[in-house]
Design a protein around this motif. Structure first.
Motif, PDB file in Angstrom:
ATOM      1  N   GLU A  42      21.754 -22.456  52.240  1.00  0.00           N
ATOM      2  CA  GLU A  42      21.286 -23.634  51.509  1.00  0.00           C
ATOM      3  C   GLU A  42      20.824 -23.309  50.092  1.00  0.00           C
ATOM      4  N   ARG A  66      24.191 -27.485  53.404  1.00  0.00           N
ATOM      5  CA  ARG A  66      23.310 -27.735  54.533  1.00  0.00           C
ATOM      6  C   ARG A  66      24.081 -27.522  55.828  1.00  0.00           C
ATOM      7  N   THR A  83      13.333 -27.696  51.720  1.00  0.00           N
ATOM      8  CA  THR A  83      14.720 -27.506  52.129  1.00  0.00           C
ATOM      9  C   THR A  83      14.844 -26.524  53.296  1.00  0.00           C
TER      10      THR A  83
END
Length: 602
Positions: free
Chosen positions: A89, A98, A195
């Motif tokens: 990522e 992703r 994230t």
């Protein structure tokens, strides 16, 4: 620790791939160190400073990768190249995709074993892989590891062939849709949640060893007894093997101890030079295995002589002590995230930078917040001299949250599988840091995230490592257990709950937000507990809070944590921007008031 000259052998990439084709992905902000990443040899430093061998081969660099539906077979063709050890990522992976819980990430590369390692066993090491990793060597599955934060290894000697070797890794990581520890990772980044990180995110390497080789050292200093105990775990031991430990100062052997294999070795350290943030002295150490009087295995390490404890002062307040003296522990909440590498710093210099700036700011401690770092980060803390509170990354669901009283609600009931995983990963994390003098406090739970069986987990943590303090529940839910009770309050410091039985700390406060144009992860609305328009305003508020904290120290607090070291993604409450290019507050004013707090008991 003396400078160790390492024989570093660069891995030869024989698969179809070219490091020159690598470029960081995406257009988001990056640190200055992103330009210094060597795609042929990223993070080239020896990854395990407390158990050093003089020969090793780095397997970081470009690997082939593919994303496959979960449960699928090894792909017939790979999608492209990924730069290991950066998570898929991240920008520095060169991919920036992703993954999610319905896909698995496959890696593959080849390597050759140096000819001079002939007749040696070959160990394959992974610094960390998030989360469930299966590993094949030459199409033979050699093992599985479950856990996203700790190192693991396999002896791959029986599976090697002549010439080049094929290494394949499969990773599955459901992030916050599983029960496993994830820290601040989420499939829906926003606010204080960031994230996801999937796959290999620390160094991969091989090294030659004998048939008997050391796998772990547990070093416990005893300042009062003027000695240190060392427990060496090893594979291939026989009952008559002897473990010999030498403590070395300035190149000279200070003392030596021996014990039968699997027993602790006790070594005298007379009139020890004590380790502290003000004087982070480290002794060198050699650990050998002797068989029939001959050395069959030897590694190099180091140790720091320090004691962490609590003691009631004349006013009846329980104080944190370092080396038998009251010591106010003061530092930032350190998330350990990078805009270009996410969980992984672009270079070792970048990893060191945050620690050095924390000391420059006048702090003496870092709270490593629901994340674990590579072994080199803790080494830098040992060498630079800064205390560390180490959190367990949170996972699973959350019970109700009570902050101003001892908990009287219903704790989270985890499944048996979830409980088992928590204990397994927490033990691995503690093992990683067991011998680092900088690490002084374990924090099993934060703000009730995944909190369960608090009394039992606290007792287990304390029994597993009685040499350190345990802060059972930073910010609640509080129980009458452990060494520390930990309040959170934003933005200003207050005293919301006090106990005379334990050291009281303010585990989080502050969160002064200041967005800096051209250094933001998000171009839209950013998040902070409180936000200001310029550096002068934000600095004034920081100093105001610091003086409020100082007034509380005589009455209750023995430690405090300011939020936070850097901005992270949409959070703008860091002392530095996320790209580390701007120090947002007035550094001189911060340092001056921070030193007053850090030196309160001196």
């Amino acid at each position: 620790m003396k400078k160790i000259i390492l024989l570093f052998i660069i891995g030869i990439f024989l698969f179809e791939g070219n490091a020159q084709n690598w470029q960081p992905a995406g257009e988001k902000i990056k640190t200055q160190w992103a330009e210094e990443v060597d795609p042929e040899n990223p993070l080239s430093e020896y990854p395990r400073p407390q158990l050093v061998r003089d020969q090793w081969q780095n397997l970081n660099g470009p690997w082939s990768y593919a994303l496959v539906k979960r449960g699928g077979s090894l792909p017939q063709a790979f999608e492209g190249e990924i730069l290991v050890p950066f998570a898929i990522e991240s920008s520095l992976s060169g991919v920036q995709k992703r993954v999610g819980e319905n896909e698995e990430l496959w890696y593959q590369r080849t390597f050759t074993v140096p000819s001079e390692w002939k007749n040696k066993n070959i160990v394959l090491n992974f610094g960390a892989v998030d989360w469930l990793a299966d590993v094949w060597v030459n199409d033979i599955k050699v093992g599985t590891h479950e856990g996203g934060y700790a190192p693991f290894c396999f002896d791959i000697t029986p599976f090697l062939e002549k010439g080049e070797q094929k290494l394949t890794v499969k990773v599955w990581d459901p992030t916050d849709r599983g029960y496993q520890p994830v820290g601040k990772q989420t499939n829906r980044p926003r606010g204080i949640w960031y994230t996801p990180v999937t796959g290999i995110w620390q160094t991969v390497w091989i090294e030659p060893v004998g048939k008997t080789f050391i796998t772990q050292l547990k070093t416990v200093p005893n300042v009062d007894g003027e000695n240190v105990s060392v427990l060496a775990s090893a594979k291939g031991l026989i009952d008559t093997d002897i473990v010999e430990v030498k403590v070395i100062e300035d190149g000279n052997v200070l003392s030596t101890g021996k014990a039968v294999a699997k027993q602790e070795v006790l070594v005298d350290v007379p009139e020890a030079k004590l380790w502290s943030p003000e004087s982070p002295f480290l002794y060198d150490m050699e650990v050998s295995i002797l068989r029939d009087g001959k050395v069959i295995e030897k590694v190099e390490s180091y140790l720091g002589m320090r004691k962490i404890s609590t003691k009631r002062d004349e006013s009846g307040i329980v104080r944190l002590q370092l080396n038998n003296k009251d010591y106010f522990q003061f530092g930032p909440l350190d998330q350990g995230w990078w805009p270009d590498g996410l969980y992984t710093a672009p270079t070792d210099e970048a990893l060191l930078y945050d620690i050095q700036k924390t000391k420059d700011f006048g702090f003496n401690m870092i709270r490593k917040h629901v994340k674990v770092e590579p072994a080199r980060w803790y080494y830098h803390c040992d060498r630079e001299g800064i205390l560390v509170w180490q959190d367990m990354p949170n996972g699973d669901d959350h019970p109700e949250w009570q902050t101003r009283n001892f908990f009287d609600g219903k704790e989270l009931e985890r499944s048996a599988r979830s409980e088992e995983n928590y204990r397994h990963e927490w033990k691995e994390i503690m093992d990683l840091c067991y011998s680092n003098p900088s690490v002084v406090v374990w924090v099993p739970f934060n703000e009730r995230w995944g909190q369960f069986k608090t009394e039992e987990i606290t007792e287990w943590t304390k029994n597993y490592d009685p040499s350190r303090l345990v802060n059972p529940a930073s910010g609640g839910n509080h129980y009458d257990v452990g060494d520390i009770i930990d309040m959170h309050n934003y933005p200003e410091p207050v005293m919301g709950l006090y106990t005379s039985k334990r050291a009281n700390v303010l585990g989080e406060y502050g969160g002064i937000g200041l967005p800096i144009d051209n250094h933001l992860w998000e171009t839209g609305r950013n998040w902070g507990y409180v936000q200001y328009k310029n550096s002068e305003e934000a600095t004034d508020e920081y100093v105001k809070y610091a003086k409020m904290l100082m007034k509380l120290i005589p009455y209750c607090y023995s430690g405090a944590v300011y939020t936070q070291t850097t901005d992270v993604e949409s959070e703008v409450n860091g002392l530095m921007t996320y790209d580390r290019k701007v120090i947002k507050l007035d550094e001189e004013r911060i340092r001056e008031v921070n030193q007053e707090i850090s030196n309160f008991f001196k």
